[in-house]
Design a protein around this motif. Structure first.
Motif, short mmCIF file in Angstrom:
data_model
loop_
_atom_site.label_atom_id
_atom_site.label_comp_id
_atom_site.label_asym_id
_atom_site.label_seq_id
_atom_site.Cartn_x
_atom_site.Cartn_y
_atom_site.Cartn_z
N ALA A 1 -21.35 -74.04 22.26
CA ALA A 1 -19.89 -74.21 22.28
C ALA A 1 -19.27 -73.45 23.44
CB ALA A 1 -19.29 -73.76 20.95
N PHE A 2 -19.76 -72.22 23.70
CA PHE A 2 -19.23 -71.44 24.82
C PHE A 2 -19.51 -72.16 26.15
CE2 PHE A 2 -20.06 -67.38 22.18
CZ PHE A 2 -18.87 -67.55 21.50
N ASN B 1 -17.23 -75.14 26.41
CA ASN B 1 -15.89 -74.68 26.72
C ASN B 1 -15.76 -74.39 28.21
OD1 ASN B 1 -13.19 -73.69 25.92
ND2 ASN B 1 -14.00 -71.73 26.60
N GLY B 2 -16.73 -73.71 28.77
CA GLY B 2 -16.72 -73.42 30.21
C GLY B 2 -16.75 -74.68 31.05
N GLN B 3 -17.59 -75.63 30.64
CA GLN B 3 -17.67 -76.89 31.38
C GLN B 3 -16.35 -77.66 31.31
OE1 GLN B 3 -21.23 -78.08 29.18
NE2 GLN B 3 -22.31 -78.32 31.13
N PHE B 4 -15.77 -77.74 30.12
CA PHE B 4 -14.50 -78.45 29.97
C PHE B 4 -13.38 -77.75 30.73
CE2 PHE B 4 -16.19 -80.82 26.18
CZ PHE B 4 -15.93 -82.09 26.69
N LEU B 5 -13.38 -76.41 30.73
CA LEU B 5 -12.35 -75.68 31.48
C LEU B 5 -12.47 -75.94 32.98
CD1 LEU B 5 -12.11 -72.27 29.61
CD2 LEU B 5 -10.38 -74.08 29.73
N GLN B 6 -13.70 -75.98 33.49
CA GLN B 6 -13.91 -76.26 34.91
C GLN B 6 -13.42 -77.67 35.26
OE1 GLN B 6 -17.97 -75.89 36.19
NE2 GLN B 6 -17.46 -76.16 38.34
N SER C 1 -16.33 -77.98 13.42
CA SER C 1 -15.02 -77.32 13.36
C SER C 1 -14.52 -77.21 11.93
CB SER C 1 -14.02 -78.08 14.23
OG SER C 1 -12.77 -77.45 14.22
N ALA C 2 -14.67 -78.28 11.15
CA ALA C 2 -14.23 -78.25 9.76
C ALA C 2 -15.02 -77.21 8.96
CB ALA C 2 -14.38 -79.63 9.12
#
Length: 148
Positions: A15-16, A19-24, A138-139
């Motif tokens: 997940a981390f 998250n980094g890939q999506f932020l980039q 997430s749920a």
């Protein structure tokens, strides 16, 4: 380390990384519109309907203080505005301005191109399975964050 402990670590590290890939990627998509990924995230939360800061934080999985800081910047820059909240006098509703909607509209072509490329790489069925797995994860985690 037990198998369950290793699974939790793998899920968290995955997940981390995501998250980094999506932020980039988000940085590249948002930059031409003159906004940051965090601004995009908050504006995106209120595109359909205005929400109070606490509601945005809940939907986006952010802290209320972090959303407040971004919301104030968006208002200061004319990308969003506070409106009265009939349900709560002090918790004003945030909504995008025309300029905020224009900024989001500038992102749409790049977003669509990326969406098409990603689904082309994964295939439609597998992309849907990935999304469903993220929703289930997430749920499941909501049970731990909502009830300490």
């Amino acid at each position: 380390m037990s198998e369950t402990s290793e699974l939790l670590s793998g899920l968290a590290l995955g997940a981390f990384r995501l998250n980094g890939q999506f932020l980039q990627i988000a940085e590249g998509l948002a930059r031409p519109a003159g906004i940051t990924p965090a601004w995009w995230q908050v504006l995106g939360a209120v595109l359909r309907e205005p929400l109070p800061v606490a509601g945005i934080a809940r939907v986006m999985g952010m802290t209320r203080q972090g959303v407040q800081r971004i919301a104030d910047l968006l208002v200061e820059r004319g990308l969003a505005e506070y409106r009265p909240n009939p349900a709560h006098r002090r918790a004003k509703l945030l909504q995008p301005t025309a300029a905020g909607r224009e900024a989001i509209a500038k992102i749409a072509p790049g977003h669509q191109e990326l969406a098409d490329r990603l689904v082309g790489e994964l295939g439609l069925d597998q992309a849907r399975q990935c999304l469903e797995a993220l929703h289930r994860l997430s749920a499941a985690l909501d049970h731990f964050t909502d009830h300490p």
